[in-house]
Design a protein around this motif. Structure first.
Motif, short mmCIF file in Angstrom:
data_model
loop_
_atom_site.label_atom_id
_atom_site.label_comp_id
_atom_site.label_asym_id
_atom_site.label_seq_id
_atom_site.Cartn_x
_atom_site.Cartn_y
_atom_site.Cartn_z
N GLU A 190 0.84 -1.19 0.00
CA GLU A 190 0.00 0.00 0.00
C GLU A 190 0.88 1.23 0.00
O GLU A 190 2.09 1.15 0.23
CB GLU A 190 -0.93 0.02 1.23
N GLY A 207 -5.08 1.64 -7.72
CA GLY A 207 -5.18 1.54 -6.27
C GLY A 207 -6.57 1.85 -5.79
O GLY A 207 -7.44 2.29 -6.57
N ARG A 236 -4.37 1.02 -1.10
CA ARG A 236 -3.90 -0.32 -1.45
C ARG A 236 -3.59 -0.39 -2.94
O ARG A 236 -4.34 0.10 -3.78
CB ARG A 236 -4.95 -1.35 -1.09
N ILE A 237 -2.45 -1.00 -3.29
CA ILE A 237 -2.09 -1.22 -4.69
C ILE A 237 -2.76 -2.51 -5.15
O ILE A 237 -2.45 -3.59 -4.65
CB ILE A 237 -0.56 -1.31 -4.85
#
Length: 456
Positions: free
Chosen positions: A234, A267, A295-296
């Motif tokens: 993240e 993301g 968050r990715i």
């Protein structure tokens, strides 16, 4: 010969006089405004208002970090005698990480074992004394009821019996206390062996074999290492207080990582802090930010997952095979998509400027009215300052003139802004130059369009 010279001079005089006459007539016509006095107007750049989908962005920068990261600190103090992992190793839950020298804790267990046995022996001794005191009490009670002993002897035997019961109970508690201390010592001995609390990758290994570490007994223990889930990364960013009101959980985001220039990753906002982080408090440079976690969701760090993912399919596009490998601490920039307006009238941001309508009204007054106002103001000790009437406007080019249109704006992205009212799609709006648009251009001015000054 004489006649030829005379003819040449006459011709020259005639040409000179004609040329001079033309100059005089031209200057006269110019000064009278007949020719040469056309006002070409101010040179401006323009663009066309068009229908466009605008997505409002909130930009912030921060660092890449694991979404789940466990800091390993020892519960007991001591010397590291075994280190079973290296930084970058992948471990499973309950895998051995390191061992702390257990000698002192083993000796403590032996000592507490001896103390427990002593307490148990004392318990048996107290129990025997209690049985003897109980027998004496029962005998004296029977004799007292038959008036064979005095009341004083009976009370004495009863008191002795009660005292022994209390002593036996106290000894039982001492045994329980010794057993609890022994259990604690055994737990401390077990804590000299540190195992992985979860699956993950060893990051930030800070200790070596032979190094002494401090336990968590009184203060925070020594940070020895971290176990992180690198396949779930993240970005932690700080968003200014003016923009945080536009950000919501589950907003989508575009992520740019400095280590991967010219690439964008997807993301999603997962967490927004409720408490602010204030820097420069009490000064003119005070800044209030809120931490936001993004968050990715683009697949990444596949080699760091429990089961390495191998792509077997064949593809001609190398981009389809690209999987980024993010590391904790990488710098990143996040653009959070907060609002989207589809198929709306929009213009370049620089086309929207402001004008003080109150000031414009003052300039339309006649010179006599202005003189009267100045005279009245000079006689009044309490001068009243004219309130400003600031409005957003756009200048539209119509028939070679700049026409000022008051507009109402909506959301904006990095280049365009939504126009809610005031102009329509297809209108030619002035976008520059900046100096002309903000200071020099007025309603009704003649303009010349030159769109070669910049590339839109």
């Amino acid at each position: 010969m004489g006649k030829n010279k005379s003819s040449s001079k006459s011709t020259l005089y005639w040409l000179g006089g004609t040329f001079g006459l033309i100059i005089i007539v031209g200057l006269t016509l110019r000064f009278t405004g007949v020719i040469g006095n056309t006002d070409s107007g101010k040179e401006v750049e323009t663009a066309t208002a068009k229908l466009k989908t605008i997505t409002q962005l909130v930009s912030a920068s921060g660092k890449v970090q694991p979404e789940v990261e466990v800091i390993i600190r020892p519960d007991v103090s001591g010397e590291i005698i075994e280190l079973a992992v290296q930084e970058g190793d992948f471990v499973r839950e309950d895998d051995l990480l390191l061992r702390i020298k257990p000698d002192i804790y083993q000796a403590q267990i032996d000592n507490l074992n001896a103390a427990l046995l002593t307490q148990k022996a004392r318990l048996e001794q107290t129990k025997a004394t209690l049985i003897r005191a109980e027998a004496t009490y029962l005998r004296d009670k029977e004799l007292y009821e038959k008036d064979l002993i005095s009341e004083m002897d009976y009370i004495q035997s009863k008191s002795e019996y009660d005292s022994q019961k209390a002593s036996y109970k106290a000894t039982e508690y001492q045994v329980e206390s010794a057993e609890a201390q022994l259990r604690q010592a055994k737990e401390e001995l077990e804590q000299t062996v540190i195992r992985a609390p979860q699956d993950g990758t060893i990051t930030g290994l800070n200790v070596e074999v032979g190094e002494r570490v401090l336990g968590n007994a009184q203060t925070a223990g020594t940070e020895m290492m971290r176990v992180s889930l690198l396949d779930r990364m993240e970005v932690l960013v700080e968003v200014n207080e003016n923009d945080i009101v536009n950000v919501d959980v589950a907003d989508t985001a575009r992520i740019e990582v400095d280590a991967y220039p010219e690439r964008r990753f997807e993301g999603i906002v997962t967490e927004i802090a409720n408490s602010a982080r204030v820097t420069g408090s009490g000064t003119n440079e005070q800044v209030t930010n809120y931490q936001v976690k993004v968050r990715i969701i683009t697949p990444h760090n596949l080699d760091s997952s429990p089961e390495k993912m191998v792509r077997n399919e064949v593809t001609e596009d190398p981009e389809d095979m690209f999987v980024p490998n993010f590391r904790p601490g990488m710098s990143a920039t996040v653009d959070v998509e907060t609002q989207t307006a589809s198929n709306v009238v929009s213009v370049p941001i620089q086309a929207v400027t402001v004008r003080d309508f109150a000031k414009d009204q003052d300039t339309t007054k006649s010179d006599d009215d202005s003189a009267e106002v100045m005279l009245a103001s000079s006689q009044d000790d309490n001068l009243t300052i004219q309130e400003e009437d600031i409005r957003k406007v756009v200048f539209v080019v119509e028939n070679g003139k700049a026409v000022r249109k008051e507009v109402e704006t909506g959301i904006s992205d990095n280049s365009h802004i939504q126009i809610l009212s005031g102009i329509s799609a297809g209108d030619e709006v002035v976008i520059g130059s900046y100096r002309t648009l903000t200071n020099l251009l007025n309603d009704g001015d003649n303009v010349t369009v030159n769109n070669k000054l910049s590339v839109l």
